[in-house]
Design a protein around this motif. Structure first.
Motif, short mmCIF file in Angstrom:
data_model
loop_
_atom_site.label_atom_id
_atom_site.label_comp_id
_atom_site.label_asym_id
_atom_site.label_seq_id
_atom_site.Cartn_x
_atom_site.Cartn_y
_atom_site.Cartn_z
N VAL A 1 -41.68 1.78 -85.55
CA VAL A 1 -42.45 2.02 -86.74
C VAL A 1 -41.44 2.03 -88.04
N PHE A 2 -40.41 2.74 -87.72
CA PHE A 2 -39.41 2.77 -88.65
C PHE A 2 -38.08 2.52 -88.14
N PRO A 3 -37.78 1.14 -87.77
CA PRO A 3 -36.53 0.64 -87.03
C PRO A 3 -35.45 1.12 -88.00
N ASP A 4 -35.75 0.99 -89.38
CA ASP A 4 -34.53 1.17 -90.41
C ASP A 4 -34.40 2.57 -91.14
N ALA A 5 -34.93 3.57 -90.26
CA ALA A 5 -34.78 4.81 -90.45
C ALA A 5 -33.50 5.36 -90.88
N ALA A 6 -33.20 6.40 -92.10
CA ALA A 6 -31.87 6.64 -92.22
C ALA A 6 -31.41 7.32 -91.04
N LEU A 7 -32.14 8.18 -90.20
CA LEU A 7 -31.66 8.85 -88.99
C LEU A 7 -32.52 8.83 -87.83
N LYS A 8 -32.06 8.47 -86.88
CA LYS A 8 -33.08 8.39 -85.80
C LYS A 8 -32.67 9.23 -84.54
N LEU A 9 -33.69 10.19 -84.18
CA LEU A 9 -33.10 11.05 -83.33
C LEU A 9 -34.07 10.98 -82.15
N TYR A 10 -33.38 11.33 -80.93
CA TYR A 10 -34.00 11.29 -79.63
C TYR A 10 -34.05 12.67 -79.26
N VAL A 11 -34.88 13.49 -79.46
CA VAL A 11 -34.96 15.03 -78.89
C VAL A 11 -35.52 15.48 -77.72
N THR A 12 -34.83 15.95 -76.65
CA THR A 12 -35.17 16.04 -75.41
C THR A 12 -34.64 17.48 -74.62
N HIS B 1 -46.79 -1.42 -74.28
CA HIS B 1 -46.60 -1.73 -75.85
C HIS B 1 -46.00 -0.50 -76.24
N SER B 2 -44.81 -0.59 -76.93
CA SER B 2 -43.98 0.45 -77.65
C SER B 2 -43.76 1.70 -76.71
N PRO B 3 -43.18 1.52 -75.58
CA PRO B 3 -43.07 2.67 -74.64
C PRO B 3 -41.99 3.73 -75.06
N LEU B 4 -42.10 4.75 -74.68
CA LEU B 4 -41.15 5.98 -75.07
C LEU B 4 -39.62 5.44 -74.66
N THR B 5 -38.84 5.33 -75.66
CA THR B 5 -37.35 4.95 -74.98
C THR B 5 -36.45 5.44 -76.06
N GLU B 6 -35.24 5.66 -75.87
CA GLU B 6 -33.99 5.89 -76.82
C GLU B 6 -33.72 4.72 -77.92
N ALA B 7 -34.41 4.61 -78.95
CA ALA B 7 -34.32 3.64 -79.89
C ALA B 7 -32.66 3.03 -80.19
N THR B 8 -32.64 1.89 -80.37
CA THR B 8 -31.12 1.31 -80.80
C THR B 8 -30.68 2.27 -81.99
N GLY B 9 -29.51 2.91 -81.94
CA GLY B 9 -28.77 3.84 -82.95
C GLY B 9 -29.27 5.04 -83.15
N SER B 10 -30.18 5.62 -82.06
CA SER B 10 -30.51 6.95 -82.22
C SER B 10 -29.68 7.87 -81.65
N LYS B 11 -29.75 9.17 -82.16
CA LYS B 11 -28.75 10.27 -81.69
C LYS B 11 -29.52 11.13 -80.86
N VAL B 12 -28.98 11.28 -79.64
CA VAL B 12 -29.58 11.96 -78.62
C VAL B 12 -29.07 13.47 -78.82
N VAL B 13 -30.26 14.30 -78.87
CA VAL B 13 -30.07 15.93 -79.03
C VAL B 13 -30.67 16.40 -77.91
#
Ligand code: C5P
Length: 214
Positions: free
Chosen positions: A132-143, A180-192
């Motif tokens: 949806v927003f691959p160019d987001a200022a910050l991408k987080l993968y919260v788990t 289609h669009s599976p849950l995944t850690e997006a490129t450049g995301s920070k895992v928290v």
């Protein structure tokens, strides 16, 4: 200036909503819970008696569904569905409806429009940083571990921990393996990983990540 978007993705019950709302508050941004949109769509499909797995019929309904989300209420085609979208019927069917490519197309467009109307926001879901927003200022993968996620959910809304954990694991598996669009850690995301962290600790940590990213 390009809109400030913070994308939060992650598995079910990781605390994304709690953290997302707190973060939005601290930054003076608005918050969008896209899971509530997929839940609202599922509610509408069920209200119309359409089988959730019927690809063509669900696709035909999707563009027609009116969904309104504000701080406290979710309204679907004029009906207050705030409680129903969190109930068992919707929770057990939502992943199937969310796997429908037309449903995703319709809701992704609405999510992009929402941000465009506001110059940004904190947006939470499963595919926000990846699609949806691959160019987001910050991408987080919260788990967090499935057990911890289940325990938190039970503390909030009750239920049996083993049952809730099984249901969470099942939904994650379905969401991660769909075409289609599976849950995944997006490129450049920070895992928290929030296992063992308080909400305040998580929010402070994310604010540090944002500072470092700017
Ligand atoms: O976040 P929540 O658990 O309420 O989301 C419910 C379901 O909606 C998820 O299990 C997933 O199937 C779907 N979803 C999605 N993409 C999003 C947000 C939610 O497919 N961006």
């Amino acid at each position: 200036a390009s809109p400030l978007v913070i994308a939060i993705d992650g598995p079910a019950g990781a605390g994304k909503s709690t953290v997302g709302r707190a973060l939005a508050d601290r930054l003076g941004l608005e918050y969008l819970d896209t899971g509530a949109m997929y839940r609202a769509m599922t509610f509408a499909v069920q209200q119309r008696g359409v089988p959730e797995g019927d690809l063509a019929d669900v696709a035909a309904v999707a563009p027609l569904v009116d969904i309104r989300i504000d701080d406290s209420t979710v309204t679907v085609d004029g009906v207050d569905a705030t409680e129903a979208i969190r109930g068992r019927d919707v929770t057990e069917a939502v992943s199937q409806v969310a796997a429908n490519p037309t449903v995703r197309e319709v809701l992704v467009q609405r999510q992009r429009d929402w941000v465009a109307d506001r110059d940004g926001g904190v947006v939470e879901g499963r595919d926000i940083g990846s699609v949806v927003f691959p160019d987001a200022a910050l991408k987080l993968y919260v788990t967090a571990s499935p057990r911890v996620r289940a325990e938190r959910r039970v503390n909030q809304v009750g239920g049996d921990v083993d049952e809730v954990e099984a249901s969470i694991i099942k939904r994650d598996r379905f969401d991660s393996s769909r075409e289609h669009s599976p849950l995944t850690e997006a490129t450049g995301s920070k895992v928290v990983d929030t296992t063992g962290m308080s909400i305040d600790e998580v929010v402070d940590h994310i604010l540090e990540l944002l500072e470092a990213a700017r």
